[in-house]
Design a protein around this motif. Structure first.
Motif, short mmCIF file in Angstrom:
data_model
loop_
_atom_site.label_atom_id
_atom_site.label_comp_id
_atom_site.label_asym_id
_atom_site.label_seq_id
_atom_site.Cartn_x
_atom_site.Cartn_y
_atom_site.Cartn_z
N ALA A 141 29.19 -5.31 -8.33
CA ALA A 141 29.25 -5.41 -9.78
C ALA A 141 30.50 -6.17 -10.22
O ALA A 141 31.54 -6.08 -9.59
CB ALA A 141 29.25 -4.01 -10.39
N TRP A 142 30.36 -6.90 -11.30
CA TRP A 142 31.47 -7.60 -11.95
C TRP A 142 31.75 -6.85 -13.23
O TRP A 142 30.82 -6.53 -13.99
CB TRP A 142 31.09 -9.05 -12.25
CG TRP A 142 30.85 -9.88 -11.04
CD1 TRP A 142 31.73 -10.74 -10.46
CD2 TRP A 142 29.66 -9.97 -10.26
NE1 TRP A 142 31.17 -11.35 -9.38
CE2 TRP A 142 29.88 -10.89 -9.23
CE3 TRP A 142 28.39 -9.35 -10.33
CZ2 TRP A 142 28.93 -11.22 -8.28
CZ3 TRP A 142 27.45 -9.67 -9.39
CH2 TRP A 142 27.71 -10.59 -8.38
N LYS A 143 33.03 -6.55 -13.55
CA LYS A 143 33.36 -5.67 -14.66
C LYS A 143 34.51 -6.20 -15.51
O LYS A 143 35.39 -6.88 -14.99
CB LYS A 143 33.77 -4.29 -14.15
CG LYS A 143 32.73 -3.58 -13.33
CD LYS A 143 33.25 -2.26 -12.82
CE LYS A 143 32.22 -1.57 -11.93
NZ LYS A 143 32.69 -0.28 -11.45
N LYS A 144 34.50 -5.80 -16.79
CA LYS A 144 35.64 -5.99 -17.70
C LYS A 144 35.31 -5.39 -19.06
O LYS A 144 34.26 -5.66 -19.63
CB LYS A 144 35.99 -7.46 -17.89
CG LYS A 144 37.22 -7.64 -18.79
CD LYS A 144 37.57 -9.08 -18.98
CE LYS A 144 38.80 -9.14 -19.88
NZ LYS A 144 39.14 -10.49 -20.24
N ASP A 145 36.24 -4.59 -19.58
CA ASP A 145 36.17 -4.05 -20.94
C ASP A 145 34.82 -3.44 -21.31
O ASP A 145 34.27 -3.70 -22.37
CB ASP A 145 36.52 -5.12 -21.97
CG ASP A 145 37.93 -5.65 -21.81
OD1 ASP A 145 38.77 -4.93 -21.25
OD2 ASP A 145 38.18 -6.79 -22.25
#
Length: 132
Positions: free
Chosen positions: A105-109
């Motif tokens: 998974a790629w994540k941010k905010d």
């Protein structure tokens, strides 16, 4: 004398009109991308791109308006970052980061991009699927 004054007035009037006419392609942003031609700046590619021409496009799951919007995804070459272009974002794009080598998974905010089905992806915001 009257002809000179008339011609001068017409010339000055045409200059004033020409300054109010928008220049085609004159809407370049800070990166030189022409928004009216559909271009926006990609932080990953470091170039102007058309999001609707990107290979990975996601469709809005529950559109709030009468039309369905599209989100585009651009991956870095090493697949550690994903740039997502969504209409609800405060900025032009969101850079998501994949933690660790085996993370999927790629994540941010609150945004999370995960693989979905065979060759697709889902984009979640606060654990709710918004695009797939």
């Amino acid at each position: 004398m009257k002809k000179t004054i008339l011609l001068s007035t017409m010339f000055l009037g045409s200059l004033a009109f020409a300054q109010k006419t928008p220049v085609v392609g004159g809407d370049r942003d800070a990166h030189g991308c022409i928004g009216s031609a559909g271009y926006t700046y990609s932080q990953i590619k470091k170039d102007c791109v058309r999001t609707f021409e990107q290979k990975i496009k996601l469709t809005e799951v529950a559109p709030k308006e009468s039309y369905t919007s599209i989100a585009a995804v651009i991956f870095s070459k090493d697949m550690k970052k994903a740039e997502v272009f969504v209409k609800d974002s405060d900025s032009e794009s969101i850079i998501l980061t994949r933690a660790g080598g085996k993370a999927k998974a790629w994540k941010k905010d609150g945004y999370v991009l995960v693989p979905y089905k065979k060759n697709g992806y889902q984009l979640k915001k606060d654990n709710i699927v918004i695009y797939q």
